[in-house]
Design an enzyme around this catalytic site. Structure first.
Site, mmCIF file in Angstrom:
data_model
loop_
_atom_site.group_PDB
_atom_site.id
_atom_site.type_symbol
_atom_site.label_atom_id
_atom_site.label_comp_id
_atom_site.label_asym_id
_atom_site.label_seq_id
_atom_site.Cartn_x
_atom_site.Cartn_y
_atom_site.Cartn_z
ATOM 1 C CB CYS A 53 6.853 99.488 22.075
ATOM 2 S SG CYS A 53 7.693 98.824 23.526
ATOM 3 C CB CYS A 56 6.745 95.841 22.638
ATOM 4 S SG CYS A 56 6.151 97.107 23.782
#
Length: 308
Positions: A53, A56
């Site tokens: 991700c 993230c």
């Protein structure tokens, strides 16, 4: 909301959170201890993330920074949903990054997506009140204060400490580079600017310091201004003399005088040397910063000449 991974513990079940445990990784097996139990003492923020991700990777450092700035008022628990999906599924997490805040064993707030630091700080302040500066921010503030007091050694030490705490921090990198510029070590200044983290290369402080370095290098060999003044007195339209005088005045800290000389030159002949006066004015404004009074008045005066 429904209970997560079993029942909430009694209020006296958790021990106080130690300073070294402000940021931890958790698993499905340890979630109740790390989050539910701990949230009986202080609010706990859970960061659901995964290695693949991209957002993230942007959000997690921001969360860590603000949590550390709260100095124990809140705790951060990170959970890799690839390895431990059960809790995220129970909370119906549909996309990551996803952040949940827990108090007294229950989720009370949350958000999804990579928010900027200002919004993350506001989110945490809703939980715990005001969040103070991080150690790196405190060091940067001390560096600026020392620089303003012309104590370059103390300023450089403070900025270097901030870089050690937060490698690549643009404000710290720019501050340390300014110290080298002020001491005349232009090569070290340029090397220092190269330490900024990749996502902050266009940060305003970095761009302003790059402009200041360029100006310092241009001004290094100008020497005495009396000859330049004599040339201008003899011929007010000696644009090269005004250009060099502007650089010399700026190097001495006379920003208003430097801008005045270039505006006069531009008003006489805006196309001299491919609009060199206008281009140098822009570099001055970049170095001074967009909120500097000389920048604001200089831009107004330049616009007035250009559109007259």
């Amino acid at each position: 909301m429904e209970q997560i991974i079993g029942q909430s513990p009694a209020p006296n079940a958790a021990a106080p959170v130690a300073a070294g445990d402000l940021i931890v990784e958790t698993t499905t097996q340890t979630f109740a201890r790390d989050v539910l139990d701990a949230s009986m003492q202080v609010p706990v923020i859970v960061d659901f993330w995964a290695p693949w991700c991209g957002p993230c990777k942007q959000l997690t450092p921001v969360l860590e920074k603000v949590v550390l700035a709260a100095k124990g008022a809140v705790r951060l628990v990170k959970m890799n949903i690839d390895d431990h999906p059960a809790v995220a599924q129970q909370l119906r997490v549909q996309s990551i990054p996803a952040v949940f805040a827990f108090k007294n064993g229950q989720p009370v707030d949350g958000f999804m997506g990579a928010l900027p630091e200002s919004q993350v700080r506001a989110f945490i302040e809703r939980l715990v009140g005001g969040v103070g500066p991080t150690p790196a921010e405190e060091a940067i503030e001390a560096g600026h204060a020392a620089f303003e007091a012309h104590d370059l050694a103390a300023a450089a030490q403070a900025f270097a400490a901030a870089i050690k705490l937060e490698p690549g921090n643009p404000a710290a990198v720019a501050g340390l580079a300014r110290c080298y510029i002020e001491s005349g070590d232009f090569e070290r200044a340029r090397q220092t600017l190269g330490l900024v983290r990749p996502d902050a290369r266009n940060d305003a402080a970095i761009k302003a310091t790059e402009a200041a370095l360029s100006l310092a290098e241009k001004s290094a060999d100008l020497g005495d201004t009396s000859e330049l003044l004599a040339r201008i007195e003899k011929n007010p339209k000696d644009h090269q003399a005004r250009f060099d005088l502007a650089l010399a005045l700026n190097a001495r800290g006379d920003k208003e005088g430097a801008v005045d000389q270039l505006l006069i030159s531009f008003e006489y002949d805006r196309n001299w040397n491919e609009q060199a006066a206008r281009k140098q004015l822009v570099e001055f404004f970049d170095a001074y910063g967009p909120k500097d009074e000389v920048t604001l008045s200089g831009r107004r005066r330049l616009s007035s000449i250009m559109f007259s």
